[in-house]
Design a protein around this motif. Structure first.
Motif, PDB file in Angstrom:
ATOM      1  N   THR A  78      31.623  22.338  43.836  1.00 44.47           N
ATOM      2  CA  THR A  78      30.262  21.822  43.819  1.00 44.47           C
ATOM      3  C   THR A  78      29.513  22.461  42.650  1.00 44.47           C
ATOM      4  N   SER A  79      28.372  21.917  42.348  1.00 46.95           N
ATOM      5  CA  SER A  79      27.619  22.443  41.202  1.00 46.95           C
ATOM      6  C   SER A  79      27.157  23.874  41.457  1.00 46.95           C
ATOM      7  N   ILE A 138      28.156  27.048  39.128  1.00 45.68           N
ATOM      8  CA  ILE A 138      27.130  27.902  38.521  1.00 45.68           C
ATOM      9  C   ILE A 138      27.323  29.356  38.959  1.00 45.68           C
ATOM     10  N   GLY A 139      27.599  29.570  40.232  1.00 42.64           N
ATOM     11  CA  GLY A 139      27.809  30.931  40.735  1.00 42.64           C
ATOM     12  C   GLY A 139      29.003  31.605  40.095  1.00 42.64           C
ATOM     13  N   SER A 140      30.100  30.870  39.950  1.00 41.59           N
ATOM     14  CA  SER A 140      31.287  31.462  39.330  1.00 41.59           C
ATOM     15  C   SER A 140      31.042  31.738  37.850  1.00 41.59           C
ATOM     16  N   PHE A 189      31.319  35.482  36.258  1.00 43.14           N
ATOM     17  CA  PHE A 189      32.241  35.676  35.148  1.00 43.14           C
ATOM     18  C   PHE A 189      31.516  36.163  33.899  1.00 43.14           C
ATOM     19  N   SER A 190      30.332  35.612  33.618  1.00 45.16           N
ATOM     20  CA  SER A 190      29.582  36.079  32.445  1.00 45.16           C
ATOM     21  C   SER A 190      29.096  37.510  32.631  1.00 45.16           C
ATOM     22  N   GLY A 191      28.782  37.897  33.866  1.00 44.33           N
ATOM     23  CA  GLY A 191      28.405  39.286  34.123  1.00 44.33           C
ATOM     24  C   GLY A 191      29.549  40.249  33.864  1.00 44.33           C
ATOM     25  N   VAL A 192      30.746  39.859  34.265  1.00 38.45           N
ATOM     26  CA  VAL A 192      31.920  40.694  34.005  1.00 38.45           C
ATOM     27  C   VAL A 192      32.175  40.790  32.506  1.00 38.45           C
ATOM     28  N   LEU A 193      32.079  39.673  31.808  1.00 36.69           N
ATOM     29  CA  LEU A 193      32.270  39.685  30.357  1.00 36.69           C
ATOM     30  C   LEU A 193      31.238  40.579  29.668  1.00 36.69           C
ATOM     31  N   THR A 194      29.992  40.472  30.088  1.00 36.61           N
ATOM     32  CA  THR A 194      28.943  41.292  29.498  1.00 36.61           C
ATOM     33  C   THR A 194      29.203  42.780  29.737  1.00 36.61           C
TER      34      THR A 194
END
Length: 82
Positions: free
Chosen positions: A52-53, A57-59, A63-68
């Motif tokens: 779902t959207s 968005i949550g994933s 994922f962007s938090g882990v990358l950051t």
């Protein structure tokens, strides 16, 4: 079963730990954080699963938090101490 254990555990894990040793902790963390992304992509293509959207968005946020955290984390922490 014995052949599967030999290949999967002995050879696979030995290669994994050798790879992680060469990569270092930052790149290894990035590789492990990509596990969920690869699973979602394979689930979409192999099993026609969908998200779902809100799940998408949550994933993406997680994922962007882990990358950051991996890319902009502290480097050379022992050099900055007085």
């Amino acid at each position: 079963m014995m052949l599967s254990g030999l290949i999967g555990i002995f050879i696979g894990d030995t290669a994994l730990f050798a790879c992680l040793n060469r990569m270092g902790p930052r790149q290894a963390g990035l590789l492990f954080s990509c596990h969920a992304v690869f699973s979602a992509i394979l689930g979409y293509f192999l099993f026609s699963e969908s998200m779902t959207s809100m799940e998408l968005i949550g994933s993406a946020v997680v994922f962007s938090g882990v990358l950051t955290a991996i890319f902009f984390g502290r480097r050379g922490q022992s050099q900055n101490q007085l």
